[in-house]
Design an enzyme around this catalytic site. Structure first.
Site, short mmCIF file in Angstrom:
data_model
loop_
_atom_site.label_atom_id
_atom_site.label_comp_id
_atom_site.label_asym_id
_atom_site.label_seq_id
_atom_site.Cartn_x
_atom_site.Cartn_y
_atom_site.Cartn_z
N CYS A 5 -6.50 -41.21 -11.60
CA CYS A 5 -6.61 -39.96 -11.36
C CYS A 5 -7.22 -39.57 -12.78
O CYS A 5 -6.72 -39.42 -13.69
CB CYS A 5 -5.58 -39.06 -10.99
SG CYS A 5 -5.89 -37.44 -10.75
N CYS B 234 -13.93 -38.53 -10.44
CA CYS B 234 -12.79 -38.37 -9.41
C CYS B 234 -12.71 -39.44 -8.57
O CYS B 234 -13.60 -39.91 -7.92
CB CYS B 234 -12.92 -37.12 -8.72
SG CYS B 234 -11.65 -36.85 -7.35
N1 DGL Z 1 -8.28 -38.16 -7.56
C1 DGL Z 1 -8.14 -37.47 -8.63
C2 DGL Z 1 -9.13 -37.59 -9.70
O1 DGL Z 1 -9.47 -38.52 -10.06
C3 DGL Z 1 -8.24 -35.70 -8.19
C4 DGL Z 1 -8.11 -35.38 -6.73
C5 DGL Z 1 -7.32 -34.05 -6.75
O2 DGL Z 1 -8.07 -32.85 -7.12
O3 DGL Z 1 -5.89 -34.15 -6.70
O4 DGL Z 1 -9.40 -36.68 -10.38
#
Ligand code: DGL
Length: 275
Positions: free
Chosen positions: A73, A187
């Site tokens: 993430c 993301c």
């Molecule tokens: N998958 C997450 C990232 O790579 C973020 C998604 C969220 O806002 O929770 O930033």
């Protein structure tokens, strides 16, 4: 032998990173945890998000005893890798915006970074731009809705082209006769929308997905540290305690995460303890 690899995200996004890790290390036990109870991370205030992840990670490490943790993430990695590394024993591999490779490969010099609002405003992201992309015209696009759109799309819900285009359109820039030719998917949810992005994009661009590079890093860190994660079937857990929706069960299965062993993580919220 030691524990499994723990791959962590706020939702389904980390499954895009888990795929090449599973391919690179077939048979290795992987535990996936989606902190869906706290989704979306991109809209949290920094201090509160940092405290939340640090605390939750302590409980996950106590429960699963991982040999290595992948913070799959960008929103979390650009904020909490230093405290996680200072507090906990397993090595952490993070996911940060792939600004360096984008700056190295752009032909037009116009690069966009598509991220959550949290990742967009981080000092970490600004530093990457200063260090590696000072010669580019770089556009940072913070999308409030795109991670949620990716979740809906993967649950099998209808999402309109117009809703997707509205989120990505600011990443397409025309300047002095040149156009954006490279967009960083900063993301981990966004690779799940890649086909949709390509279908609505105003023109063709190279989309940079860092997942293969993260998988290579995981393999390198295991080797450097002499770690041998346990083998066996993987499983995926949701911090909300809910079950995975049927549409996502094949997505888990393809990644070696047994849907029958997957489900809600029992968290005793009064004591903030994972049972
Ligand atoms: N998958 C997450 C990232 O790579 C973020 C998604 C969220 O806002 O929770 O930033």
């Amino acid at each position: 032998m030691s524990g499994p690899i723990l791959v962590f995200d706020s939702g389904i996004g980390g499954l895009s990173v888990l795929r090449p890790i599973h391919d690179a290390l077939p048979g290795v036990g992987i535990v996936y945890v989606a902190d869906d109870a706290a989704f979306p991370y991109g809209n949290w205030e920094d201090q509160a998000l940092s405290e939340h992840i640090v605390e939750l990670m302590g409980r996950l490490i106590a429960r699963f005893e991982p040999s290595l943790v992948v913070v799959a993430c960008n929103t979390a990695s650009t904020l909490v890798l230093p405290p996680l590394r200072a507090l906990y024993k397993p090595p952490f591999v993070g996911t940060v915006p792939a600004i360096k490779p984008a700056a190295e490969t752009t032909q037009s010099g116009l690069v966009s970074v598509l991220a959550t609002p949290g990742t967009m405003r981080r000092d970490y992201t600004r530093d990457l731009i200063k260090r590696f992309a000072s010669s580019c015209h770089l556009r940072l696009v913070g999308s409030t809705n795109l991670a949620g759109i990716a979740e809906a799309h993967m649950r099998g819900e209808a999402v309109s082209d117009a809703a997707i285009l509205a989120e990505i359109a600011p990443a397409f820039v025309e300047l002095d006769g040149s156009r954006t030719d490279t967009v960083v998917l900063a993301c981990t949810h966004y690779p799940f929308l890649l086909d949709r992005f390509e279908a609505v994009a105003p023109w063709e661009v190279a989309w940079i997905d860092p997942a293969p590079a993260i998988a290579r890093r995981v393999v390198a860190v295991l080797r450097e540290k002499g770690l041998e994660p346990e083998t066996g079937e993987g499983a995926a857990f949701l911090t909300s305690g809910k079950a995975w929706v049927p549409a996502l069960r094949p997505v888990l299965d393809e990644r070696g995460l047994n849907p029958a062993r997957s489900g809600g993580l029992e968290i005793d919220r009064s004591a903030r303890r994972i049972v």
